[in-house]
Design a protein around this motif. Sequence first.
Motif, PDB file in Angstrom:
ATOM      1  N   LEU A 204      -1.190  49.971  42.709  1.00 47.21           N
ATOM      2  CA  LEU A 204      -1.261  51.331  42.094  1.00 47.21           C
ATOM      3  C   LEU A 204      -1.696  52.119  43.442  1.00 47.21           C
ATOM      4  N   VAL A 205      -0.795  52.863  44.164  1.00 46.50           N
ATOM      5  CA  VAL A 205      -1.068  53.670  45.500  1.00 46.50           C
ATOM      6  C   VAL A 205      -1.754  54.992  45.210  1.00 46.50           C
ATOM      7  N   ASN A 206      -1.339  55.550  43.910  1.00 47.62           N
ATOM      8  CA  ASN A 206      -1.947  56.919  43.664  1.00 47.62           C
ATOM      9  C   ASN A 206      -2.041  57.446  42.521  1.00 47.62           C
TER      10      ASN A 206
ATOM     11  N   GLU B 208      -9.277  63.156  37.513  1.00 49.85           N
ATOM     12  CA  GLU B 208     -10.511  63.306  37.993  1.00 49.85           C
ATOM     13  C   GLU B 208     -11.412  62.102  38.051  1.00 49.85           C
ATOM     14  N   GLY B 209     -10.707  61.138  38.649  1.00 51.86           N
ATOM     15  CA  GLY B 209     -11.461  59.955  38.997  1.00 51.86           C
ATOM     16  C   GLY B 209     -11.756  58.915  37.927  1.00 51.86           C
ATOM     17  N   ARG B 210     -11.158  59.121  36.572  1.00 58.85           N
ATOM     18  CA  ARG B 210     -11.654  58.678  35.282  1.00 58.85           C
ATOM     19  C   ARG B 210     -10.817  57.349  34.999  1.00 58.85           C
ATOM     20  N   LEU B 211      -9.644  57.153  35.550  1.00 59.67           N
ATOM     21  CA  LEU B 211      -8.912  56.085  35.191  1.00 59.67           C
ATOM     22  C   LEU B 211      -9.209  54.940  36.249  1.00 59.67           C
TER      23      LEU B 211
ATOM     24  N   GLY C 238      10.797  37.582  34.814  1.00 58.45           N
ATOM     25  CA  GLY C 238      11.028  36.755  35.761  1.00 58.45           C
ATOM     26  C   GLY C 238      11.303  37.478  37.194  1.00 58.45           C
ATOM     27  N   ARG C 239      10.683  38.494  37.352  1.00 53.88           N
ATOM     28  CA  ARG C 239      10.955  39.275  38.631  1.00 53.88           C
ATOM     29  C   ARG C 239       9.649  39.677  39.419  1.00 53.88           C
ATOM     30  N   CYS C 240       8.606  38.467  39.325  1.00 55.55           N
ATOM     31  CA  CYS C 240       7.358  38.767  40.047  1.00 55.55           C
ATOM     32  C   CYS C 240       7.379  38.594  41.491  1.00 55.55           C
ATOM     33  N   ASP C 241       8.731  38.159  42.171  1.00 58.01           N
ATOM     34  CA  ASP C 241       9.171  38.077  43.414  1.00 58.01           C
ATOM     35  C   ASP C 241       9.062  39.580  44.204  1.00 58.01           C
ATOM     36  N   ILE C 242       9.303  40.580  43.282  1.00 54.87           N
ATOM     37  CA  ILE C 242       9.467  41.950  44.104  1.00 54.87           C
ATOM     38  C   ILE C 242       8.188  42.617  44.135  1.00 54.87           C
ATOM     39  N   GLY C 243       8.405  43.606  45.295  1.00 54.81           N
ATOM     40  CA  GLY C 243       7.022  44.571  45.247  1.00 54.81           C
ATOM     41  C   GLY C 243       7.277  45.886  44.586  1.00 54.81           C
ATOM     42  N   ILE C 244       6.312  46.228  44.145  1.00 50.76           N
ATOM     43  CA  ILE C 244       6.267  47.695  43.230  1.00 50.76           C
ATOM     44  C   ILE C 244       5.010  48.472  43.790  1.00 50.76           C
ATOM     45  N   GLU C 245       5.350  49.631  43.751  1.00 50.79           N
ATOM     46  CA  GLU C 245       4.271  50.825  44.110  1.00 50.79           C
ATOM     47  C   GLU C 245       4.417  51.758  43.109  1.00 50.79           C
ATOM     48  N   ILE C 246       3.247  51.985  42.444  1.00 51.53           N
ATOM     49  CA  ILE C 246       3.213  52.933  41.446  1.00 51.53           C
ATOM     50  C   ILE C 246       2.365  54.225  41.825  1.00 51.53           C
ATOM     51  N   GLU C 247       2.598  55.391  41.390  1.00 52.63           N
ATOM     52  CA  GLU C 247       2.151  56.691  41.279  1.00 52.63           C
ATOM     53  C   GLU C 247       1.983  57.254  40.042  1.00 52.63           C
ATOM     54  N   LEU C 248       0.632  57.485  39.603  1.00 50.87           N
ATOM     55  CA  LEU C 248       0.687  57.975  38.147  1.00 50.87           C
ATOM     56  C   LEU C 248       0.104  59.597  38.432  1.00 50.87           C
TER      57      LEU C 248
END
Length: 335
Positions: free
Chosen positions: A64-66, A71-74, A95-105
Amino acid sequence: MKTIMEQQETTKTGVASGERDKVHVFAPATVANMVCGFDVLGFALHEPGDEVVIRRAGEPGVRLVNITGDEGRLPREVSRNTVSASVISFLQYIGRCDIGIEIELHKHMPIGSGLGSSAASTVAGLYAVNKLLGSPLSRRELLPFAMEGEELACGHGHADNVAPALLGGITLIRGYNPLDVVALPAPPALHASVVFPHVDVPTRDARQMIRTKVALQDAVTQWGNVAGLVAGLFRNDYELIGRSMQDVLIEPTRAILIPEFYEMRRLAIDAGALSFGISGSGPSVFAFAQNAEQANGITSVIQAHLTAQGIGSHGYMSKINMEGPKEITNKHAVI
């Protein structure tokens, strides 16, 4: 089994045919319960909503990159944030835990508003990662993962927010064991007026106030109202919709937590609302109207009253959102 061409394409770009490097998704706010349908009815709005950007990363794992707009609550920990936790469950399932994922919310809707804030974020993340990986699951198959996010957010894995957020339109949760979701029609002229008063009504606290035992006569009244509402939706009978949206079980208790609730209801009905009630666990309230002008008028009169009482608010007007989550393809879109 991949074809030779697909294998060559994967080798050349690192991404299998049908898969993507980045997906940007908007998912909508929702109104749960629809007054008389506690935990079983809900509908999607066109606004507000949340956005999630998911992209591939070089190293395996979910990060979770961003997060903006919260307001800092999550939570920033991937196991505690509803978006990243549900994405992890999804990847384990396929069955895809081999890949890399970056998430922005990117939060554009108020937290704790009663408008399905956690549901919108979770649905956006699941819809995005499913698209990223070539849509191995249908929208309905994503529902259990979205419900896991709801359980993490509020302690109860209900579907009355995530189902309309994911599927669009008005949804009925006929049963949970097994999960049975029914799409209901939305009369074409139906508009929702939604107002979020700036007061705090935590979802967990609101649920704890609900009675665990009800009188048989109250239950019969509620069953009749739910059936009448569903019939009104199918028949485009606005008068039946309006008179069916009465809650004798939940609203009398939850209304205590919402300042000016009964005055807001009086103002909405006087302004032509078909119905008026609490959105989810509150504090947001909503009214149904038969056109946009009437819905805007209801929103304005309620907000003006709250302002006079020293209470700030956000106001929205929306038709029923039949689409649900959607991909944002404009690279210049403001996040």
